[in-house]
Scaffold this active site. Structure first.
Site, PDB file in Angstrom:
ATOM      1  N   ASP A 130      -4.993   2.203   6.449  1.00 14.87           N
ATOM      2  CA  ASP A 130      -4.591   0.531   6.325  1.00 14.87           C
ATOM      3  C   ASP A 130      -5.113  -0.150   5.052  1.00 14.87           C
ATOM      4  O   ASP A 130      -5.108  -1.374   5.057  1.00 14.87           O
ATOM      5  CB  ASP A 130      -5.244   0.018   7.586  1.00 14.87           C
ATOM      6  CG  ASP A 130      -4.056   0.319   8.781  1.00 14.87           C
ATOM      7  OD1 ASP A 130      -3.112   0.795   8.558  1.00 14.87           O
ATOM      8  OD2 ASP A 130      -4.418   0.117  10.158  1.00 14.87           O
ATOM      9  N   GLU A 149     -11.462   5.002   5.003  1.00 15.01           N
ATOM     10  CA  GLU A 149     -12.831   4.168   5.159  1.00 15.01           C
ATOM     11  C   GLU A 149     -13.463   4.734   6.169  1.00 15.01           C
ATOM     12  O   GLU A 149     -13.011   4.835   7.208  1.00 15.01           O
ATOM     13  CB  GLU A 149     -12.422   2.810   5.096  1.00 15.01           C
ATOM     14  CG  GLU A 149     -11.861   2.298   3.687  1.00 15.01           C
ATOM     15  CD  GLU A 149     -11.616   0.848   3.727  1.00 15.01           C
ATOM     16  OE1 GLU A 149     -12.548   0.050   3.951  1.00 15.01           O
ATOM     17  OE2 GLU A 149     -10.361   0.528   3.890  1.00 15.01           O
ATOM     18  N   ASP A 196     -11.908   7.067  12.397  1.00 18.42           N
ATOM     19  CA  ASP A 196     -13.277   6.634  13.134  1.00 18.42           C
ATOM     20  C   ASP A 196     -13.116   5.161  13.978  1.00 18.42           C
ATOM     21  O   ASP A 196     -14.149   4.818  14.761  1.00 18.42           O
ATOM     22  CB  ASP A 196     -14.276   6.306  12.113  1.00 18.42           C
ATOM     23  CG  ASP A 196     -13.775   5.145  11.179  1.00 18.42           C
ATOM     24  OD1 ASP A 196     -12.506   5.121  10.925  1.00 18.42           O
ATOM     25  OD2 ASP A 196     -14.880   4.383  11.005  1.00 18.42           O
ATOM     26  N   ASP A 201      -8.177   9.423   8.027  1.00 15.89           N
ATOM     27  CA  ASP A 201      -8.291   8.184   7.890  1.00 15.89           C
ATOM     28  C   ASP A 201      -9.147   8.244   6.591  1.00 15.89           C
ATOM     29  O   ASP A 201      -9.858   9.132   6.017  1.00 15.89           O
ATOM     30  CB  ASP A 201      -9.430   7.543   8.712  1.00 15.89           C
ATOM     31  CG  ASP A 201      -9.605   5.915   8.566  1.00 15.89           C
ATOM     32  OD1 ASP A 201      -8.750   5.369   7.770  1.00 15.89           O
ATOM     33  OD2 ASP A 201     -10.537   5.650   9.071  1.00 15.89           O
ATOM     34  N   LYS A 211      -0.093   4.179  11.218  1.00 16.15           N
ATOM     35  CA  LYS A 211      -0.734   5.908  11.425  1.00 16.15           C
ATOM     36  C   LYS A 211       0.290   6.346  12.423  1.00 16.15           C
ATOM     37  O   LYS A 211       0.436   7.605  12.091  1.00 16.15           O
ATOM     38  CB  LYS A 211      -2.166   5.700  11.859  1.00 16.15           C
ATOM     39  CG  LYS A 211      -2.938   4.570  10.583  1.00 16.15           C
ATOM     40  CD  LYS A 211      -4.437   4.888  10.658  1.00 16.15           C
ATOM     41  CE  LYS A 211      -5.127   4.266   9.649  1.00 16.15           C
ATOM     42  NZ  LYS A 211      -6.672   4.579   9.627  1.00 16.15           N
ATOM     43  N   GLU A 256     -17.007   1.861   3.888  1.00 13.52           N
ATOM     44  CA  GLU A 256     -16.077   0.624   4.491  1.00 13.52           C
ATOM     45  C   GLU A 256     -16.146  -0.128   3.354  1.00 13.52           C
ATOM     46  O   GLU A 256     -17.066  -0.698   2.722  1.00 13.52           O
ATOM     47  CB  GLU A 256     -16.560  -0.017   5.584  1.00 13.52           C
ATOM     48  CG  GLU A 256     -16.416   0.808   6.878  1.00 13.52           C
ATOM     49  CD  GLU A 256     -14.804   0.895   7.438  1.00 13.52           C
ATOM     50  OE1 GLU A 256     -14.112   0.278   7.077  1.00 13.52           O
ATOM     51  OE2 GLU A 256     -14.562   1.690   8.314  1.00 13.52           O
TER      52      GLU A 256
END
Length: 253
Positions: free
Chosen positions: A143, A61, A204, A59, A185, A67
């Site tokens: 995303d 962020e 996360d 991932d 994902k 973020e």
């Protein structure tokens, strides 16, 4: 005569052995380089095994960079925008809600990009990613959107990223978004597996759980206490050193 030949042969055998031992004593540098070459070859074999048919999927962020929406919420003074996929598992619902907030406040792509330009990778993230990319293949599956990711990828050394795209009006208003593929994902790791790769995944948030559980090894990283509590069977780490060690173990299996 026969005894003399046997004695001579024995003498030369012993002499040869002594000479070899003497030469080794006289050539410690050669012995050292020979040892180093053996270590180098072993390292190459280990790297080839790691590279093999493995791909690590990360991932973005919360794992490698802060973020984006939380940073923009602080910059814009709109606390509602601190809501992320850690809080809302339905990404479509979350993004439509965000777009509504932006429209309400007259904010668009430029304002968000201005904030993104001030964001740096998390401490140690670039070094972690560099080391990981030196031993195996890595794809960032996010995303986020191409309009957001560019400056961050530059700061991370341009790793490969699979993400989505925003739809914007000529004045920069964000009018919608286009997902690369549904449930991107999980769909991506399954596609990689379908062409012969083993995947190792880490993230996360709720939207990372599909790829984590579908991979041969998966890890939570800097996740919330609630997500860790809801998924007690998934190893959870807080430092890049811990995550790197876990990935190396998975690569060696």
């Amino acid at each position: 005569m026969g005894a003399a030949v046997r004695w001579t042969a024995a003498f030369f055998t012993v002499a040869d052995a002594v000479r070899v031992g003497y030469n080794r004593l006289q050539n410690p540098v050669a012995a050292m380089f020979s040892k180093r070459e053996t270590v180098r070859q072993n390292n190459i074999q280990t790297e080839e095994r790691y590279m093999g048919m493995n791909i690590v999927c990360l991932d973005l962020e919360g794992v490698l960079v802060p973020e984006i929406w939380i940073a923009f919420a602080k910059a814009s003074g709109i606390p509602e925008l601190t809501r992320t996929t850690r809080d809302e598992p339905d990404y479509n619902k979350l993004m439509n809600w965000r777009i509504g907030i932006l429209k309400e406040h007259g904010l668009g792509l430029k304002e968000i990009q201005d904030t993104i330009s001030t964001i740096d990778p998390m401490p140690g993230a670039k070094e972690f990613l560099d080391e990981l990319r030196s031993i195996t293949q890595v794809i960032i599956i996010s995303d986020t959107f191409t309009q957001f990711a560019g400056p961050l990828m530059k700061k991370l050394g341009y790793p490969t990223i699979f993400c989505n795209s925003l739809e914007t009006a000529p004045d920069g208003e964000i009018t919608g978004f286009k997902m690369r593929i549904e449930n991107s994902k999980l769909t991506t790791v399954k596609a990689l597996q379908s062409i012969g790769y083993d995947t190792i995944a880490s993230g996360d948030s709720h939207n990372d759980m599909g790829m984590i559980r579908a991979s041969k090894a998966g890890f939570l990283f800097k996740s919330t206490e609630q997500i860790k509590k809801d998924n007690p069977d998934i190893p959870a780490y807080e430092t890049y050193g811990e995550l790197m060690a876990a990935i190396r173990r998975a690569l060696a299996d």
